[in-house]
Design an enzyme around this catalytic site. Structure first.
Site, PDB file in Angstrom:
ATOM      1  N   SER A  12      72.151 -19.044  33.658  1.00 21.34           N
ATOM      2  CA  SER A  12      71.416 -17.996  34.365  1.00 21.34           C
ATOM      3  C   SER A  12      71.197 -16.821  33.406  1.00 21.34           C
ATOM      4  CB  SER A  12      72.184 -17.588  35.625  1.00 21.34           C
ATOM      5  OG  SER A  12      71.419 -16.725  36.416  1.00 21.34           O
ATOM      6  N   HIS A  39      68.085 -20.250  35.894  1.00 22.81           N
ATOM      7  CA  HIS A  39      67.563 -19.378  36.945  1.00 22.81           C
ATOM      8  C   HIS A  39      66.455 -18.499  36.371  1.00 22.81           C
ATOM      9  CE1 HIS A  39      71.718 -19.591  39.074  1.00 22.81           C
ATOM     10  NE2 HIS A  39      70.957 -20.605  39.404  1.00 22.81           N
ATOM     11  N   ASP A 132      76.713 -19.939  40.944  1.00 29.10           N
ATOM     12  CA  ASP A 132      76.003 -21.205  41.063  1.00 29.10           C
ATOM     13  C   ASP A 132      76.497 -22.170  39.988  1.00 29.10           C
ATOM     14  OD1 ASP A 132      74.207 -23.027  42.113  1.00 29.10           O
ATOM     15  OD2 ASP A 132      72.519 -22.283  40.935  1.00 29.10           O
TER      16      ASP A 132
END
Length: 191
Positions: A12, A39, A132
């Protein structure tokens, strides 16, 4: 038969730099497909894949639905789509609801890879500012796959690696170059 069949990576915040270093360690003929969730905003274009493809030895492209997954290629989840591995060794894309506020979601990719590849999957969690990937990495480990996490002390954002380490006993906690070397070595292993 090769011991591992696929590598899945979740990243991310801080991802561009981390991916440049990690993927830069892989040879152009790296024998396993590498599936990545980075992401990013749904409005993002394909610049990330194009930029990495221009600067690395290994091919980098955005995943397409029903695309056959091949070694020597990195498949990035397109912005706004979940990326999943299928039993037919193809990619699939989905616009199902966000998971962990994200689409694409690392957990979605990892959980599909755990189901499809089981003990032949390598899961890697890199820099990021959320959790995540933790549940998905735990699924990979529970299926007998390998759990690898970037050393939080090296990560630009340490929340994602720390969440992964809290969720699963990682097989390896390494700096990016160490992960690259590990993947290259493991990809060559035969049973």
């Amino acid at each position: 038969m090769r011991r591992y069949e696929a590598v899945v990576v979740g990243v991310s915040a801080g991802g561009l730099q981390a991916l440049s270093v990690l993927l830069g360690c892989l040879p152009g003929d790296f024998p396993l497909p590498v599936l990545i969730v980075q992401h990013r905003l749904e409005s993002s274009d394909s610049y990330l894949a194009e930029s990495l493809d221009r600067s690395l030895r290994i091919r980098v492209r955005e995943a397409e639905d029903k695309l056959e997954l091949e070694g020597g290629c990195v498949y990035l989840a397109p912005a706004g789509y979940h990326l999943l591995a299928e039993e037919t060794r193809t990619a699939s894309l989905s616009v199902d609801p966000r998971v962990n506020y994200s689409r694409p979601s690392v957990d979605v990719l990892f959980e599909s890879a755990a189901y499809v590849y089981g003990p032949r999957c390598i899961g890697v969690v890199l820099t990021g500012a959320n959790g995540d990937g933790s549940a998905g990495l735990a699924r990979i480990a529970a299926a007998g796959g390998l759990a690898v996490v970037q050393d939080p002390q090296e990560a630009e954002y340490d929340a994602m690696p720390r969440a992964a380490i809290a969720a699963v006993k990682a097989d390896y906690i390494l700096p990016l170059t160490g992960i690259g070397s590990l993947l290259s070595r493991l990809a060559q292993e035969e049973e």
